[in-house]
Design a protein around this motif. Structure first.
Motif, mmCIF file in Angstrom:
data_model
loop_
_atom_site.group_PDB
_atom_site.id
_atom_site.type_symbol
_atom_site.label_atom_id
_atom_site.label_comp_id
_atom_site.label_asym_id
_atom_site.label_seq_id
_atom_site.Cartn_x
_atom_site.Cartn_y
_atom_site.Cartn_z
ATOM 1 N N GLY A 118 0.815 -1.211 0.000
ATOM 2 C CA GLY A 118 0.000 0.000 0.000
ATOM 3 C C GLY A 118 0.845 1.255 0.000
ATOM 4 N N LEU A 119 1.866 1.295 0.874
ATOM 5 C CA LEU A 119 2.729 2.483 0.943
ATOM 6 C C LEU A 119 3.554 2.633 -0.336
ATOM 7 N N PHE A 120 3.958 1.518 -0.919
ATOM 8 C CA PHE A 120 4.716 1.550 -2.173
ATOM 9 C C PHE A 120 3.897 2.231 -3.264
ATOM 10 N N MET A 121 2.617 1.884 -3.364
ATOM 11 C CA MET A 121 1.731 2.497 -4.361
ATOM 12 C C MET A 121 1.577 3.997 -4.098
ATOM 13 N N VAL A 122 1.463 4.367 -2.838
ATOM 14 C CA VAL A 122 1.293 5.772 -2.481
ATOM 15 C C VAL A 122 2.513 6.587 -2.912
ATOM 16 N N LEU A 123 3.709 6.085 -2.620
ATOM 17 C CA LEU A 123 4.923 6.853 -2.888
ATOM 18 C C LEU A 123 5.320 6.847 -4.356
ATOM 19 N N VAL A 124 5.063 5.747 -5.043
ATOM 20 C CA VAL A 124 5.478 5.655 -6.445
ATOM 21 C C VAL A 124 4.472 6.334 -7.375
ATOM 22 N N ALA A 125 3.187 6.074 -7.153
ATOM 23 C CA ALA A 125 2.158 6.623 -8.038
ATOM 24 C C ALA A 125 1.768 8.048 -7.669
ATOM 25 N N GLY A 126 2.110 8.465 -6.454
ATOM 26 C CA GLY A 126 1.725 9.796 -5.986
ATOM 27 C C GLY A 126 0.494 9.716 -5.119
#
Length: 302
Positions: A118-126
């Motif tokens: 979840g955090l990976f998606m937040v940081l990579v996708a914005g």
């Protein structure tokens, strides 16, 4: 199971091919440590002083963004974290045999597979995640690059958007029949409202200290694998040792309530969400950002 998990981590580290693990590791140095960049074959990792400045710049942009932009991105971020929570339940929460024979390993798997996604998606996708914004926007305020008013705008809007995104995806999960372990969700929800206010607040402190470290370091990495490693280590740690994340709880507890947990909305709010949120603010701002600002910030250099 432990063997395969360690093999997977080893393969990830090898694929990164990071020179920091080699004797020949070098720094590109200019005038001082703040101008140095640790270079890897895959990308760059900012050193501590630049990680702080990077957080300030990110926080300044977030604080000065329109509320409508913050809200839209925060709804998406709440959704991403909820999908991560579902993944954790579906994998780490669905290995009863391992939980019985090796509870430590089960906690590690539950933490490593799920919320880091979840955090990976937040940081990579914005995105706009309240818990991470506590550190970055707070840093911008400490450096005079954002106003207190805009910080509160960002924190309040991202918190509300995260909640809405979480509840919407919880509804999707339940209507689609994707929750394969309702008994596990029920147990988790009951446990999360069974502690004292102080205990939950302190668990919130520990959690967001780890989460903000993940955001802090991952934001200074230019390679996807480096970002993932920076995220998965601290996030899997806080989950494994039982700390409390306010945004993750916006999905974990409602999913448990829908599965039959004896938890009322008032319990969710006063026995978990409020104390955990207070703890998340203390952990992210006071335990991390404030201290780093005294070392690497303008006040620390004077």
């Amino acid at each position: 199971a432990m063997k395969y998990f360690l093999l997977a981590l080893s393969a990830l580290a090898i694929s990164c091919d990071c020179e920091v693990f080699k004797k020949s590791s070098t720094f590109d140095s200019k005038a001082n440590l703040g101008d140095s960049v640790l270079r890897t074959r895959g990308g760059e990792i900012l050193p501590p002083a630049k990680l702080y400045l990077n957080a300030v710049e990110i926080g300044e942009k977030k604080a000065n963004s329109p509320a409508s932009t913050i809200f839209k991105l925060s709804v998406l971020s709440g959704a991403h974290v909820t999908f991560g929570a579902l993944l954790a339940l579906s994998v780490g929460g669905n290995i009863v045999g391992v939980q019985t024979s090796n509870p430590g390993l089960q906690k590690l798997i539950f933490g490593a597979i799920g919320l880091p996604f979840g955090l990976f998606m937040v940081l990579v996708a914005g995105g706009e995640l309240f818990t991470g914004n506590v550190a970055t926007v707070g840093a911008a305020v400490l450096e005079g690059r954002a106003s207190l008013k805009n910080m509160l705008k960002n924190w309040g809007t991202s918190y509300l958007g995260n909640f809405i995104g979480s509840i919407l995806v919880c509804s999707l999960i339940l209507k689609a029949g994707l929750l394969s372990v309702p008994n596990t969700a029920l147990k988790i929800a009951n446990d999360k409202v069974s502690k004292t206010f102080l205990t939950m607040m302190l668990r919130g402190v520990a959690c967001n200290w780890m989460v903000c470290m993940a955001v802090w370091v991952a934001s200074g990495c230019s390679n996807l694998i480096e970002k993932f490693l920076a995220i998965v280590l601290p996030v899997s740690a806080f989950v494994a040792f039982g700390a409390e994340h306010s945004i993750a709880n916006m999905s974990l507890i409602p999913l448990g309530m829908a599965s039959g947990a004896e938890v009322k909305w008032a319990d969710f709010l006063f026995k978990n969400l409020i104390p955990v949120t207070i703890g998340n603010i203390i952990g992210g701002f006071f335990c991390q950002t404030l201290i780093y600002s005294q070392v690497y910030g303008s006040k620390g250099q004077n």
